[in-house]
Design a protein around this motif. Structure first.
Motif, PDB file in Angstrom:
ATOM      1  N   GLU A   5       5.335 -12.325  22.083  1.00  0.00           N
ATOM      2  CA  GLU A   5       5.213 -12.421  20.624  1.00  0.00           C
ATOM      3  C   GLU A   5       3.775 -12.758  20.222  1.00  0.00           C
ATOM      4  OE1 GLU A   5       5.829 -12.553  16.551  1.00  0.00           O
ATOM      5  OE2 GLU A   5       6.938 -11.587  18.154  1.00  0.00           O
ATOM      6  N   SER A   6       3.135 -13.645  20.955  1.00  0.00           N
ATOM      7  CA  SER A   6       1.730 -13.972  20.668  1.00  0.00           C
ATOM      8  C   SER A   6       0.840 -12.758  20.861  1.00  0.00           C
ATOM      9  CB  SER A   6       1.259 -15.113  21.575  1.00  0.00           C
ATOM     10  OG  SER A   6       2.004 -16.272  21.329  1.00  0.00           O
ATOM     11  N   TRP A  57       1.828  -9.641  20.576  1.00  0.00           N
ATOM     12  CA  TRP A  57       2.166  -8.726  19.487  1.00  0.00           C
ATOM     13  C   TRP A  57       1.439  -9.121  18.205  1.00  0.00           C
ATOM     14  CZ3 TRP A  57       4.546  -4.226  18.510  1.00  0.00           C
ATOM     15  CH2 TRP A  57       4.926  -3.963  17.194  1.00  0.00           C
ATOM     16  N   ARG A  58       1.438 -10.412  17.900  1.00  0.00           N
ATOM     17  CA  ARG A  58       0.777 -10.873  16.676  1.00  0.00           C
ATOM     18  C   ARG A  58      -0.726 -10.641  16.742  1.00  0.00           C
ATOM     19  NH1 ARG A  58       3.836 -16.070  14.169  1.00  0.00           N
ATOM     20  NH2 ARG A  58       5.930 -15.261  14.439  1.00  0.00           N
ATOM     21  N   ARG A  59      -1.311 -10.827  17.901  1.00  0.00           N
ATOM     22  CA  ARG A  59      -2.746 -10.619  18.042  1.00  0.00           C
ATOM     23  C   ARG A  59      -3.083  -9.131  17.953  1.00  0.00           C
ATOM     24  NH1 ARG A  59      -7.065 -13.595  21.446  1.00  0.00           N
ATOM     25  NH2 ARG A  59      -6.073 -15.176  20.217  1.00  0.00           N
ATOM     26  N   GLN A  71      -1.481  -7.847  14.215  1.00  0.00           N
ATOM     27  CA  GLN A  71      -1.845  -8.689  13.071  1.00  0.00           C
ATOM     28  C   GLN A  71      -0.689  -8.901  12.093  1.00  0.00           C
ATOM     29  OE1 GLN A  71      -4.806 -10.289  12.939  1.00  0.00           O
ATOM     30  NE2 GLN A  71      -5.339  -9.343  14.887  1.00  0.00           N
ATOM     31  N   ILE A  72       0.557  -8.750  12.582  1.00  0.00           N
ATOM     32  CA  ILE A  72       1.742  -9.024  11.771  1.00  0.00           C
ATOM     33  C   ILE A  72       2.745  -9.778  12.631  1.00  0.00           C
ATOM     34  CG2 ILE A  72       1.509  -7.052  10.197  1.00  0.00           C
ATOM     35  CD1 ILE A  72       3.571  -5.592  11.930  1.00  0.00           C
ATOM     36  N   PRO A  73       3.546 -10.657  12.008  1.00  0.00           N
ATOM     37  CA  PRO A  73       4.554 -11.373  12.800  1.00  0.00           C
ATOM     38  C   PRO A  73       5.724 -10.472  13.164  1.00  0.00           C
ATOM     39  CG  PRO A  73       4.679 -12.040  10.505  1.00  0.00           C
ATOM     40  CD  PRO A  73       3.494 -11.114  10.633  1.00  0.00           C
TER      41      PRO A  73
END
Length: 140
Positions: free
Chosen positions: A66-67, A69-71, A74-76
């Motif tokens: 998940e981290s 993916w967010r990086r 740029q979306i949760p």
């Protein structure tokens, strides 16, 4: 009998997530502890520690992906409350938690598609599916 506090906590978490879209840390901790104690009293300390170790591996895998993916995007994506809930479910039953998580993600995706919503809370899908898996698994 040993698992009643766990079920109370996890269904309370699903209700809170449905209304507020959050899973409080205190409730997540209570779910994890009651799952660990329930497995310990029911199946023994070695099994409880095995389940807890597998839950840590699943939790870290989900949080790290998940981290990433967010990086990258740029979306949760998956919320951290969902990861905490999966940790508690995997502490109780590792394979049941993983299967319930996959089925709940599919049900959530279909619900978002039908309702034309961008996002919905996951726990109201995850907890009943996990409960069904546990009941069916106990009766087979």
């Amino acid at each position: 009998m040993f698992y009643i506090p766990f079920w109370i906590c996890i269904f309370a978490g699903a209700a809170i997530d449905a209304r507020q879209r959050r899973f409080p840390n205190e409730l997540a901790g209570a779910c994890a502890v009651t799952a660990l104690v329930g497995v310990w009293l029911d199946l023994g300390l070695n099994t409880a520690l095995d389940h807890a170790g597998l839950a840590v591996i699943v939790y870290l895998t989900l949080v790290l992906s998940e981290s990433f993916w967010r990086r990258l995007r740029q979306i949760p994506g998956i919320g951290m409350g969902d990861a905490k809930a999966l940790f508690a479910l995997c502490t109780l039953d590792p394979m049941g938690g993983i299967v319930a998580f996959a089925v709940a993600l599919l049900a959530l995706a279909l619900s978002c598609l039908f309702t034309k919503s961008r996002s919905l809370p996951l726990l109201p899908f995850l907890v009943p599916i996990f409960a069904i898996i546990e009941v069916v698994g106990c009766t087979l």
